[in-house]
Design a protein around this motif. Sequence first.
Motif, PDB file in Angstrom:
ATOM      1  N   GLN A  65       0.852  -1.187   0.000  1.00 12.76           N
ATOM      2  CA  GLN A  65       0.000   0.000   0.000  1.00 12.76           C
ATOM      3  C   GLN A  65       0.887   1.236   0.000  1.00 12.76           C
ATOM      4  O   GLN A  65       1.898   1.285   0.689  1.00 12.76           O
ATOM      5  N   GLU A  66       0.500   2.229  -0.782  1.00 18.26           N
ATOM      6  CA  GLU A  66       1.195   3.520  -0.800  1.00 18.26           C
ATOM      7  C   GLU A  66       0.227   4.577  -1.293  1.00 18.26           C
ATOM      8  O   GLU A  66      -0.254   4.468  -2.432  1.00 18.26           O
ATOM      9  N   LYS A  94       9.767  -1.623 -12.441  1.00 16.33           N
ATOM     10  CA  LYS A  94      10.271  -0.427 -13.117  1.00 16.33           C
ATOM     11  C   LYS A  94       9.149   0.429 -13.709  1.00 16.33           C
ATOM     12  O   LYS A  94       9.350   1.601 -14.004  1.00 16.33           O
ATOM     13  N   ASP A  95       7.963  -0.149 -13.899  1.00 17.43           N
ATOM     14  CA  ASP A  95       6.826   0.574 -14.467  1.00 17.43           C
ATOM     15  C   ASP A  95       5.769   0.947 -13.429  1.00 17.43           C
ATOM     16  O   ASP A  95       4.732   1.509 -13.796  1.00 17.43           O
ATOM     17  N   ALA A  96       6.018   0.630 -12.165  1.00 14.43           N
ATOM     18  CA  ALA A  96       5.027   0.917 -11.124  1.00 14.43           C
ATOM     19  C   ALA A  96       4.842   2.430 -11.007  1.00 14.43           C
ATOM     20  O   ALA A  96       5.819   3.162 -10.813  1.00 14.43           O
ATOM     21  N   PRO A  97       3.593   2.911 -11.133  1.00 14.24           N
ATOM     22  CA  PRO A  97       3.371   4.352 -11.118  1.00 14.24           C
ATOM     23  C   PRO A  97       3.537   4.998  -9.748  1.00 14.24           C
ATOM     24  O   PRO A  97       3.864   6.175  -9.649  1.00 14.24           O
ATOM     25  N   VAL A  98       3.326   4.223  -8.674  1.00 15.55           N
ATOM     26  CA  VAL A  98       3.429   4.759  -7.322  1.00 15.55           C
ATOM     27  C   VAL A  98       4.239   3.784  -6.479  1.00 15.55           C
ATOM     28  O   VAL A  98       3.926   2.599  -6.423  1.00 15.55           O
ATOM     29  N   LEU A  99       5.298   4.302  -5.845  1.00 20.77           N
ATOM     30  CA  LEU A  99       6.128   3.499  -4.937  1.00 20.77           C
ATOM     31  C   LEU A  99       6.410   4.313  -3.687  1.00 20.77           C
ATOM     32  O   LEU A  99       6.478   5.542  -3.742  1.00 20.77           O
ATOM     33  N   VAL A 133      10.509  -2.265  -2.260  1.00 15.03           N
ATOM     34  CA  VAL A 133      10.008  -1.438  -3.361  1.00 15.03           C
ATOM     35  C   VAL A 133      10.130   0.054  -3.031  1.00 15.03           C
ATOM     36  O   VAL A 133       9.495   0.891  -3.663  1.00 15.03           O
ATOM     37  N   ARG A 134      10.981   0.388  -2.057  1.00 16.94           N
ATOM     38  CA  ARG A 134      11.160   1.783  -1.651  1.00 16.94           C
ATOM     39  C   ARG A 134      12.135   2.476  -2.601  1.00 16.94           C
ATOM     40  O   ARG A 134      13.323   2.169  -2.609  1.00 16.94           O
ATOM     41  N   ARG A 135      11.607   3.399  -3.372  1.00 17.65           N
ATOM     42  CA  ARG A 135      12.433   4.147  -4.324  1.00 17.65           C
ATOM     43  C   ARG A 135      13.583   4.842  -3.568  1.00 17.65           C
ATOM     44  O   ARG A 135      13.352   5.487  -2.566  1.00 17.65           O
ATOM     45  N   SER A 178      -6.540  -0.492   2.798  1.00 18.94           N
ATOM     46  CA  SER A 178      -7.064   0.662   2.075  1.00 18.94           C
ATOM     47  C   SER A 178      -7.113   0.323   0.592  1.00 18.94           C
ATOM     48  O   SER A 178      -6.100   0.413  -0.103  1.00 18.94           O
ATOM     49  N   PRO A 179      -8.281  -0.088   0.079  1.00 18.94           N
ATOM     50  CA  PRO A 179      -8.362  -0.499  -1.327  1.00 18.94           C
ATOM     51  C   PRO A 179      -7.919   0.591  -2.301  1.00 18.94           C
ATOM     52  O   PRO A 179      -7.382   0.286  -3.356  1.00 18.94           O
ATOM     53  N   ASP A 180      -8.109   1.854  -1.931  1.00 16.50           N
ATOM     54  CA  ASP A 180      -7.721   2.947  -2.825  1.00 16.50           C
ATOM     55  C   ASP A 180      -6.214   3.128  -2.937  1.00 16.50           C
ATOM     56  O   ASP A 180      -5.732   3.747  -3.892  1.00 16.50           O
ATOM     57  N   THR A 181      -5.460   2.613  -1.963  1.00 16.05           N
ATOM     58  CA  THR A 181      -4.003   2.777  -2.007  1.00 16.05           C
ATOM     59  C   THR A 181      -3.276   1.443  -2.169  1.00 16.05           C
ATOM     60  O   THR A 181      -2.060   1.387  -2.053  1.00 16.05           O
ATOM     61  N   GLU A 182      -4.034   0.376  -2.470  1.00 19.33           N
ATOM     62  CA  GLU A 182      -3.412  -0.923  -2.703  1.00 19.33           C
ATOM     63  C   GLU A 182      -2.686  -0.903  -4.041  1.00 19.33           C
ATOM     64  O   GLU A 182      -3.213  -0.418  -5.041  1.00 19.33           O
ATOM     65  N   ARG A 183      -1.467  -1.413  -4.046  1.00 19.95           N
ATOM     66  CA  ARG A 183      -0.631  -1.451  -5.242  1.00 19.95           C
ATOM     67  C   ARG A 183      -0.088  -2.868  -5.418  1.00 19.95           C
ATOM     68  O   ARG A 183      -0.159  -3.688  -4.519  1.00 19.95           O
ATOM     69  N   GLY A 184       0.505  -3.096  -6.570  1.00 17.06           N
ATOM     70  CA  GLY A 184       1.094  -4.398  -6.816  1.00 17.06           C
ATOM     71  C   GLY A 184       2.256  -4.330  -7.769  1.00 17.06           C
ATOM     72  O   GLY A 184       2.441  -3.350  -8.496  1.00 17.06           O
ATOM     73  N   VAL A 185       3.056  -5.378  -7.743  1.00 18.07           N
ATOM     74  CA  VAL A 185       4.170  -5.583  -8.667  1.00 18.07           C
ATOM     75  C   VAL A 185       3.990  -6.971  -9.252  1.00 18.07           C
ATOM     76  O   VAL A 185       3.608  -7.918  -8.547  1.00 18.07           O
ATOM     77  N   LEU A 186       4.258  -7.115 -10.528  1.00 16.95           N
ATOM     78  CA  LEU A 186       4.085  -8.386 -11.225  1.00 16.95           C
ATOM     79  C   LEU A 186       4.898  -9.490 -10.548  1.00 16.95           C
ATOM     80  O   LEU A 186       6.103  -9.341 -10.339  1.00 16.95           O
TER      81      LEU A 186
END
Length: 183
Positions: free
Chosen positions: A63-64, A173-178, A86-88, A137-145
Amino acid sequence: MKVIPTELPGVLIVEPKVFGDDRGFFMETFHEKRYADAGITGPFVQDNYSRSAKGILRGLHFQEPNAQGKLVQVLAGAVYDVAVDVRRGSPTFGRWVAVELSTDNRRQLWIPPGFAHGFCVLSESADFHYKCTTLYSPDTERGVLWNDPDLGIPWPVSSPLLSGKDAKAPRLKDAPVLPVYAG
């Protein structure tokens, strides 16, 4: 309890003390002070429980904003459990660790906020429990392949059963939010 550091700073394997005899066993799965002394801090605000069949892969999720720390364990069965940084800006960005969690080894894995998490079921089914430091938080759930070639995670299954969302997750590398590494 025994705490084993991993190659990723902050990601910890926990081996609780198990007291057993011919009647069964007892173990403490969480003790606020002992876990805090080991670097596992809450507060924990949500517990989750899932059951999955063999070959199911869930993840890699994070989540982010509203990053979650997760203390995970298997109550029945066995899983191949993975944490990915996954922390930039992190010195270990894109690195991962994997550990088998099972009924037999009774291990737990602490995944701090800022890490993606996923697991693949090795047994016929697995009951999975995790304590979270932030509410879902479904609105801030993210994923990586899950099979991002840049990560190179050697999952123990080549054609897992995935959710539609997990099958379409972006490469790291293509994740829009990290999350951003805070140092």
